[in-house]
Scaffold this motif. Structure first.
Motif, PDB file in Angstrom:
ATOM      1  N   GLU A 253     -13.022  50.290   3.388  1.00 56.16           N
ATOM      2  CA  GLU A 253     -13.114  50.334   4.850  1.00 56.16           C
ATOM      3  C   GLU A 253     -12.250  49.266   5.509  1.00 56.16           C
ATOM      4  O   GLU A 253     -11.615  49.512   6.542  1.00 56.16           O
ATOM      5  CB  GLU A 253     -14.573  50.191   5.292  1.00 56.16           C
ATOM      6  CG  GLU A 253     -15.384  51.460   5.138  1.00 56.16           C
ATOM      7  CD  GLU A 253     -14.754  52.635   5.886  1.00 56.16           C
ATOM      8  OE1 GLU A 253     -14.432  52.479   7.080  1.00 56.16           O
ATOM      9  OE2 GLU A 253     -14.546  53.693   5.270  1.00 56.16           O
ATOM     10  N   ASP A 254     -12.235  48.075   4.928  1.00 59.29           N
ATOM     11  CA  ASP A 254     -11.404  47.011   5.508  1.00 59.29           C
ATOM     12  C   ASP A 254      -9.920  47.343   5.384  1.00 59.29           C
ATOM     13  O   ASP A 254      -9.133  47.055   6.289  1.00 59.29           O
ATOM     14  CB  ASP A 254     -11.703  45.673   4.820  1.00 59.29           C
ATOM     15  CG  ASP A 254     -13.022  45.072   5.282  1.00 59.29           C
ATOM     16  OD1 ASP A 254     -13.265  45.072   6.503  1.00 59.29           O
ATOM     17  OD2 ASP A 254     -13.809  44.620   4.432  1.00 59.29           O
ATOM     18  N   ARG A 255      -9.536  47.957   4.276  1.00 60.17           N
ATOM     19  CA  ARG A 255      -8.130  48.353   4.128  1.00 60.17           C
ATOM     20  C   ARG A 255      -7.774  49.459   5.123  1.00 60.17           C
ATOM     21  O   ARG A 255      -6.659  49.503   5.642  1.00 60.17           O
ATOM     22  CB  ARG A 255      -7.846  48.804   2.692  1.00 60.17           C
ATOM     23  CG  ARG A 255      -7.851  47.665   1.679  1.00 60.17           C
ATOM     24  CD  ARG A 255      -7.112  48.048   0.413  1.00 60.17           C
ATOM     25  NE  ARG A 255      -7.660  49.247  -0.193  1.00 60.17           N
ATOM     26  CZ  ARG A 255      -8.666  49.267  -1.054  1.00 60.17           C
ATOM     27  NH1 ARG A 255      -9.252  48.126  -1.401  1.00 60.17           N
ATOM     28  NH2 ARG A 255      -9.102  50.393  -1.577  1.00 60.17           N
ATOM     29  N   ARG A 256      -8.731  50.348   5.375  1.00 61.90           N
ATOM     30  CA  ARG A 256      -8.490  51.397   6.368  1.00 61.90           C
ATOM     31  C   ARG A 256      -8.292  50.781   7.754  1.00 61.90           C
ATOM     32  O   ARG A 256      -7.388  51.171   8.498  1.00 61.90           O
ATOM     33  CB  ARG A 256      -9.663  52.384   6.393  1.00 61.90           C
ATOM     34  CG  ARG A 256      -9.468  53.545   7.367  1.00 61.90           C
ATOM     35  CD  ARG A 256     -10.706  54.410   7.456  1.00 61.90           C
ATOM     36  NE  ARG A 256     -11.864  53.653   7.917  1.00 61.90           N
ATOM     37  CZ  ARG A 256     -12.082  53.323   9.189  1.00 61.90           C
ATOM     38  NH1 ARG A 256     -11.208  53.674  10.134  1.00 61.90           N
ATOM     39  NH2 ARG A 256     -13.157  52.639   9.531  1.00 61.90           N
ATOM     40  N   ARG A 257      -9.137  49.799   8.095  1.00 66.48           N
ATOM     41  CA  ARG A 257      -8.979  49.117   9.387  1.00 66.48           C
ATOM     42  C   ARG A 257      -7.632  48.403   9.455  1.00 66.48           C
ATOM     43  O   ARG A 257      -6.972  48.382  10.504  1.00 66.48           O
ATOM     44  CB  ARG A 257     -10.111  48.105   9.590  1.00 66.48           C
ATOM     45  CG  ARG A 257     -11.494  48.734   9.750  1.00 66.48           C
ATOM     46  CD  ARG A 257     -12.520  47.698  10.184  1.00 66.48           C
ATOM     47  NE  ARG A 257     -13.872  48.208  10.044  1.00 66.48           N
ATOM     48  CZ  ARG A 257     -14.677  47.940   9.020  1.00 66.48           C
ATOM     49  NH1 ARG A 257     -14.256  47.145   8.048  1.00 66.48           N
ATOM     50  NH2 ARG A 257     -15.888  48.448   8.961  1.00 66.48           N
ATOM     51  N   ALA A 258      -7.235  47.816   8.334  1.00 67.15           N
ATOM     52  CA  ALA A 258      -5.947  47.119   8.295  1.00 67.15           C
ATOM     53  C   ALA A 258      -4.803  48.092   8.571  1.00 67.15           C
ATOM     54  O   ALA A 258      -3.882  47.783   9.343  1.00 67.15           O
ATOM     55  CB  ALA A 258      -5.757  46.449   6.934  1.00 67.15           C
ATOM     56  N   ARG A 259      -4.860  49.291   7.975  1.00 66.56           N
ATOM     57  CA  ARG A 259      -3.798  50.277   8.206  1.00 66.56           C
ATOM     58  C   ARG A 259      -3.764  50.704   9.671  1.00 66.56           C
ATOM     59  O   ARG A 259      -2.685  50.900  10.246  1.00 66.56           O
ATOM     60  CB  ARG A 259      -3.993  51.503   7.298  1.00 66.56           C
ATOM     61  CG  ARG A 259      -3.850  51.212   5.819  1.00 66.56           C
ATOM     62  CD  ARG A 259      -3.579  52.475   5.011  1.00 66.56           C
ATOM     63  NE  ARG A 259      -4.530  53.537   5.289  1.00 66.56           N
ATOM     64  CZ  ARG A 259      -5.725  53.655   4.721  1.00 66.56           C
ATOM     65  NH1 ARG A 259      -6.129  52.729   3.853  1.00 66.56           N
ATOM     66  NH2 ARG A 259      -6.516  54.668   5.010  1.00 66.56           N
ATOM     67  N   ASN A 260      -4.932  50.842  10.270  1.00 63.76           N
ATOM     68  CA  ASN A 260      -4.983  51.198  11.694  1.00 63.76           C
ATOM     69  C   ASN A 260      -4.357  50.104  12.555  1.00 63.76           C
ATOM     70  O   ASN A 260      -3.634  50.388  13.523  1.00 63.76           O
ATOM     71  CB  ASN A 260      -6.429  51.441  12.131  1.00 63.76           C
ATOM     72  CG  ASN A 260      -7.010  52.718  11.551  1.00 63.76           C
ATOM     73  OD1 ASN A 260      -6.267  53.623  11.171  1.00 63.76           O
ATOM     74  ND2 ASN A 260      -8.327  52.796  11.469  1.00 63.76           N
ATOM     75  N   LEU A 261      -4.622  48.861  12.197  1.00 60.76           N
ATOM     76  CA  LEU A 261      -4.050  47.742  12.952  1.00 60.76           C
ATOM     77  C   LEU A 261      -2.539  47.652  12.741  1.00 60.76           C
ATOM     78  O   LEU A 261      -1.794  47.309  13.662  1.00 60.76           O
ATOM     79  CB  LEU A 261      -4.731  46.436  12.546  1.00 60.76           C
ATOM     80  CG  LEU A 261      -6.196  46.292  13.003  1.00 60.76           C
ATOM     81  CD1 LEU A 261      -6.870  45.113  12.307  1.00 60.76           C
ATOM     82  CD2 LEU A 261      -6.263  46.125  14.526  1.00 60.76           C
ATOM     83  N   PHE A 262      -2.081  47.969  11.529  1.00 64.26           N
ATOM     84  CA  PHE A 262      -0.632  48.025  11.287  1.00 64.26           C
ATOM     85  C   PHE A 262       0.010  49.051  12.215  1.00 64.26           C
ATOM     86  O   PHE A 262       1.075  48.816  12.795  1.00 64.26           O
ATOM     87  CB  PHE A 262      -0.329  48.427   9.834  1.00 64.26           C
ATOM     88  CG  PHE A 262      -0.699  47.396   8.802  1.00 64.26           C
ATOM     89  CD1 PHE A 262      -0.680  46.043   9.099  1.00 64.26           C
ATOM     90  CD2 PHE A 262      -1.052  47.787   7.515  1.00 64.26           C
ATOM     91  CE1 PHE A 262      -1.017  45.093   8.142  1.00 64.26           C
ATOM     92  CE2 PHE A 262      -1.387  46.854   6.555  1.00 64.26           C
ATOM     93  CZ  PHE A 262      -1.372  45.506   6.862  1.00 64.26           C
TER      94      PHE A 262
END
Length: 387
Positions: free
Chosen positions: A21-30
């Motif tokens: 989930e944190d990696r998914r949020r990171a991709r969204n922020l990218f």
């Protein structure tokens, strides 16, 4: 975002260790334009704090010392098909390098304890598909994985990708040292795990999503009913990939998994040609200029504060007095003319007669075959005419 600073790389290495989930949020922020360093600040501090003992600066130094390349999801060099899956790694550790033709990939997986029949079929399918320009993806395990990698490497211009369930600096199993070296020279080894990560049992099911994600499909050769290969097959289905299964003797334990997949709707594969033709709408044809290795300065050397942008694809140099390289069209005609004059030829014979670069031939043969100008016979030779 192909210009990454040292701080960006340190942030990416840390983010790569976080949960799904944190990696998914990171991709969204990218996607919103935030740089990796800023993304770390925007995520839940408690998630980042769980990895407080991880030293990303030391990790960068270890990569440099061990000759390990890095490729991030923010770079053009990152595999297109892998970027599309639900949970792509944010960073890939690499030995070797990707080439554009690696987009034409198929995963070949199966049991670690194959029968003679299974090993023979793995070599047959992987070897013939590699000779058509298909990059073979597998997991460097004993058995079917090993047979698939070796068959691809035995083709003069064959390509293979090995996805590891441990750190890129660890050879597992240990007896695959020579195979590890061959792949690093003629293909690419990749891992999402940090330097020094041991081959823990829980790592292998997780890496299966990468094996299936790198290709257009998965071919299961032999598998028990509870084999990890079935996990890879189901990951492929979730990712919208094709699943192929080779049938085996009905009284053999390693046939149960492959037969189960066929019952569930996998494509029954009796020949490499069937697999190749089933994916004919997926294969991409790259011009001669586009067949060069995918290089990215920040992936190879992530320690520059700002990486210089490089033109891609590189322009063909033609110094004064030097004979110009053949164009893509001339290369195609060159192969057709050789087959017309000499009759059916093996790939090494085509290379000898035409003088083409071995790295260019897979794309040329693929285009000619898709255009119906040549066909590959059962004995491995090419001849003019459609199938």
């Amino acid at each position: 975002m192909n210009s990454l600073s040292e701080k960006d790389w340190m942030a990416l290495l840390l983010l790569n260790r976080l949960g799904v989930e944190d990696r998914r949020r990171a991709r969204n922020l990218f996607s919103e334009g935030h740089r990796p360093e800023r993304v770390v600040e925007l995520l839940d501090p408690r998630s980042v704090a769980t990895h407080i003992t991880f030293d990303p600066q030391k990790e960068l130094s270890l990569c440099w010392q061990k000759g390990v390349s890095l490729c991030s999801i923010l770079e053009d060099a990152y595999p297109v098909s892998l970027r599309e899956i639900a949970d792509p790694p944010l960073v890939l550790y690499m030995k070797g390098r990707f080439e554009l033709n690696d987009e034409n990939a198929l995963a070949v997986v199966g049991t670690r304890h194959p029968s003679f029949y299974g090993r023979t079929q793995a070599k047959r399918f992987a070897g013939e598909l590699a000779s058509k320009g298909v990059t073979i993806v597998s997991g460097l395990a004993r058995g079917i994985d090993q047979a698939a990698h070796e068959a691809a490497l035995d083709v003069p211009y064959g390509r293979t990708i090995a996805v590891l369930g441990c750190g890129i600096d660890i050879v597992y199993p240990k007896e695959h040292v020579k195979l590890f070296e061959r792949i690093s020279q003629k293909g690419v080894l990749i891992s999402e795990y940090a330097i020094g990560t041991p081959p823990l049992a829980e790592n292998f099911p997780r890496r299966n999503r990468i094996i299936s994600g790198l290709g257009h499909g998965v071919l299961v050769v032999e598998a028990h009913s509870r084999s990890g290969s079935l996990i890879t097959a189901h990951e492929a289905l979730d990712q919208g990939r094709e699943v192929f299964s080779i049938p085996g003797p009905v009284d053999q334990l390693t046939s149960r998994g492959t037969h189960q997949l066929i019952k569930e709707g996998a494509v029954l594969a009796e020949s490499p040609e069937e697999v190749f033709e089933a994916l004919s709408g997926k294969w991409k044809v790259f011009s001669t200029e586009m067949s060069a290795p995918v290089s990215n300065a920040s992936a190879v050397c992530p320690f520059k504060e700002v990486v210089d942008e490089k033109e891609f694809p590189p322009k063909t140099q033609n110094p004064e007095g030097e004979t110009p390289l053949l164009t893509a069209g001339e290369n195609l005609n060159c192969v057709v003319e050789a087959l017309n004059e000499e009759g059916s030829l093996m790939t090494d014979e085509i290379l000898d007669i035409t003088g083409l670069d071995p790295g260019e031939l897979p794309g040329i043969l693929l285009k000619l075959e898709l255009d119906g100008k040549i066909r590959r016979r059962r004995d491995g030779k090419y001849e003019t005419g459609s199938s």
